[in-house]
Design a protein around this motif. Structure first.
Motif, PDB file in Angstrom:
ATOM      1  N   ARG A  67       0.819  -1.219   0.000  1.00 54.71           N
ATOM      2  CA  ARG A  67       0.000   0.000   0.000  1.00 54.71           C
ATOM      3  C   ARG A  67       0.847   1.260   0.000  1.00 54.71           C
ATOM      4  NH1 ARG A  67      -1.884  -3.193   4.118  1.00 54.71           N
ATOM      5  NH2 ARG A  67      -3.800  -4.377   3.682  1.00 54.71           N
ATOM      6  N   TYR A 110      -3.219  -6.541  -7.552  1.00 49.75           N
ATOM      7  CA  TYR A 110      -4.408  -5.865  -7.036  1.00 49.75           C
ATOM      8  C   TYR A 110      -4.055  -4.533  -6.390  1.00 49.75           C
ATOM      9  CZ  TYR A 110      -8.101  -4.796  -3.668  1.00 49.75           C
ATOM     10  OH  TYR A 110      -9.053  -4.143  -2.920  1.00 49.75           O
ATOM     11  N   ALA A 111      -2.988  -4.499  -5.605  1.00 49.37           N
ATOM     12  CA  ALA A 111      -2.644  -3.304  -4.839  1.00 49.37           C
ATOM     13  C   ALA A 111      -2.171  -2.156  -5.721  1.00 49.37           C
ATOM     14  CB  ALA A 111      -1.558  -3.643  -3.811  1.00 49.37           C
ATOM     15  N   ARG A 114      -5.117  -0.154  -6.859  1.00 47.47           N
ATOM     16  CA  ARG A 114      -5.912   0.210  -5.687  1.00 47.47           C
ATOM     17  C   ARG A 114      -5.257   1.323  -4.895  1.00 47.47           C
ATOM     18  NH1 ARG A 114      -8.425   2.273  -2.628  1.00 47.47           N
ATOM     19  NH2 ARG A 114      -9.728   1.482  -0.925  1.00 47.47           N
ATOM     20  N   TRP A 115      -3.946   1.292  -4.731  1.00 45.81           N
ATOM     21  CA  TRP A 115      -3.273   2.244  -3.849  1.00 45.81           C
ATOM     22  C   TRP A 115      -2.217   3.098  -4.556  1.00 45.81           C
ATOM     23  CZ3 TRP A 115      -5.994   2.586   0.285  1.00 45.81           C
ATOM     24  CH2 TRP A 115      -6.635   1.473   0.812  1.00 45.81           C
ATOM     25  N   GLY A 160      -8.926  -4.376  -8.302  1.00 45.66           N
ATOM     26  CA  GLY A 160      -8.393  -3.266  -7.509  1.00 45.66           C
ATOM     27  C   GLY A 160      -8.844  -1.919  -8.026  1.00 45.66           C
ATOM     28  N   ALA A 161      -8.855  -1.751  -9.352  1.00 42.28           N
ATOM     29  CA  ALA A 161      -9.320  -0.489  -9.938  1.00 42.28           C
ATOM     30  C   ALA A 161     -10.801  -0.264  -9.646  1.00 42.28           C
ATOM     31  CB  ALA A 161      -9.064  -0.492 -11.440  1.00 42.28           C
ATOM     32  N   VAL A 163     -12.524  -1.426  -7.040  1.00 39.98           N
ATOM     33  CA  VAL A 163     -12.674  -1.078  -5.624  1.00 39.98           C
ATOM     34  C   VAL A 163     -12.281   0.374  -5.390  1.00 39.98           C
ATOM     35  CG1 VAL A 163     -11.824  -1.572  -3.306  1.00 39.98           C
ATOM     36  CG2 VAL A 163     -12.357  -3.445  -4.855  1.00 39.98           C
ATOM     37  N   ARG A 164     -11.207   0.798  -6.034  1.00 36.57           N
ATOM     38  CA  ARG A 164     -10.778   2.198  -5.886  1.00 36.57           C
ATOM     39  C   ARG A 164     -11.829   3.153  -6.437  1.00 36.57           C
ATOM     40  NH1 ARG A 164      -4.887   4.561  -7.563  1.00 36.57           N
ATOM     41  NH2 ARG A 164      -5.335   6.779  -7.351  1.00 36.57           N
TER      42      ARG A 164
END
Length: 390
Positions: A67, A110-111, A114-115, A160-161, A163-164
């Motif tokens: 993250r 995934y990260a 997302r981050w 991940g995208a 969720v973001r």
């Protein structure tokens, strides 16, 4: 248009408040290390066993910083995978070096969206695609299987995208709710100031008319103007510091307040029995606090009517203390496991915070939903004027 979209993606900042470490990281690390131990012990076809074990342990450690440093972790993981793929080809090994536990890199995929920031997403995506292409070239598996494997590798990034995007959309909705609440406060502030200024103008005009015939009456008029101006300043200070300049039009209708609560609780449609209790000096509240109390009760009653399952009674209590006003709304509905903390309560929390108070909402210990709020009264009680009940 495509160029603008790419420029927007490139300049996208990281999501705020990314957690550095949570309990799931320890569980993920433990599961990964357990997989390494099992594979290294039970598998007999592992090539370059010491190298494969060290490599797998390193991959298990990288998600701890996924993250805070997503691009660096992706580069380390997929860069080392590329090196091992090249080493396998040069050494003419029967199969690539590594353990199946290396699938933990999907967490890094995934990260990244997302981050990561926009630049990190673009650069990290390029590293992932390059590694996937290299492994496809050095591997002897059919092309279709390589394509399917690459799609499977990129799938966590798509998740991940998504969720973001969902988190960003919700944050924008919350910000719109807060903005609307601020605008409503600005309108109420305009109404209050307009009322006081109108009174000041009338008193000043009367004082000017009486100045020639009754100087003492003119002095009293000036004192009235001073008192009215002091009240206005006191009420403005309660909100102006928290509000930005906005071109908000105002309607000169007085906002509803504590005096309107009896009328409010008489109109729930009969499904719930509403027990309203008012305690203390509630006729002398500042207009902003008066309106906030009404809004809290109104939103809570509306939520109870919509969402309280099998509720029969709603208890509303408003108590004025020396320095604060407490509001409590409780229903006796059945707990369903789903909360009722929507955008309406978010706006009320914003309003309470702007007035220097607090608002808490959540399920009761046994049944129902409870809303508790505490709002400060005027900082200088001598400057608070009485507001007649309507």
């Amino acid at each position: 248009m495509l160029r603008d979209d790419l420029r927007t993606l490139w300049t996208e900042p990281r999501p705020p408040d990314a957690p550095a470490r949570v309990w799931r990281d320890g569980a993920l690390l433990a599961a990964g290390l357990a997989g390494v131990v099992l594979e290294a012990t039970l598998r007999e076809d592992v090539v370059w066993r010491p190298v494969a074990v060290v490599f797998a342990v390193g991959l298990c450690l990288l998600p701890l910083w996924r993250r805070t440093r997503p691009l660096a972790m992706v580069t380390l993981a997929f860069g080392s995978m590329s090196l091992l793929a090249v080493a396998s080809v040069v050494a003419a090994l029967p199969q690539p070096v590594g353990l199946n536990t290396a699938a933990i890199v999907l967490v890094l995929v995934y990260a990244l969206p997302r981050w990561g920031s926009g630049r990190e997403i673009v650069l990290g995506g390029a590293v992932i695609l390059a590694t996937g292409a290299l492994c496809s070239v050095t591997d002897e598996t059919p092309v279709v299987e390589n394509v399917v494997g690459l799609v499977f590798l990129l799938l966590p990034g798509v998740v991940g995208a998504a969720v973001r995007f969902r988190g960003t959309a919700r944050e924008r909705q919350l910000e719109q709710v807060r903005s609307r609440e601020r605008e409503q406060l600005a309108r109420e502030l305009h109404d209050t100031v307009a009322h006081h200024v109108s009174a000041m103008v009338i008193i000043a005009q009367a004082g000017r008319v009486l100045a020639g015939t009754d100087p003492s009456a003119a002095v009293q008029a000036l004192e009235g103007v001073e008192e009215e101006g002091a009240r206005t300043l006191e009420e403005m200070r309660a909100m102006v510091a928290a509000l930005r300049d906005r071109g908000v039009g105002a309607e000169l209708a007085p906002p509803a307040g504590v005096a309107d609560l009896e009328r409010l609780v008489r109109t729930p449609g009969g499904r719930l029995r509403v027990d309203l209790g008012l305690d203390g000096e509630l006729d002398a509240l500042p207009p902003a606090v008066d309106a906030a109390v009404y809004r809290i009760v109104q939103e809570s009653v509306t939520n109870a009517l919509r969402h309280a399952v099998d509720a029969t009674e709603l208890v509303v209590r408003v108590a004025a203390e020396r320095h604060s006003v407490r509001v409590s709304v409780r229903d006796d509905g059945r707990r369903t496991g789903r909360g009722r903390d929507g955008y309406g309560l978010t706006g009320l929390r914003e309003r309470a915070a702007l007035l220097g108070g607090t608002l808490r909402a959540g399920p009761g210990a046994d049944r129902g939903w409870h809303v508790e709020a505490e709002l400060p009264r005027a900082r200088n009680e001598s400057l608070v004027h009485s507001r007649p009940r309507r």
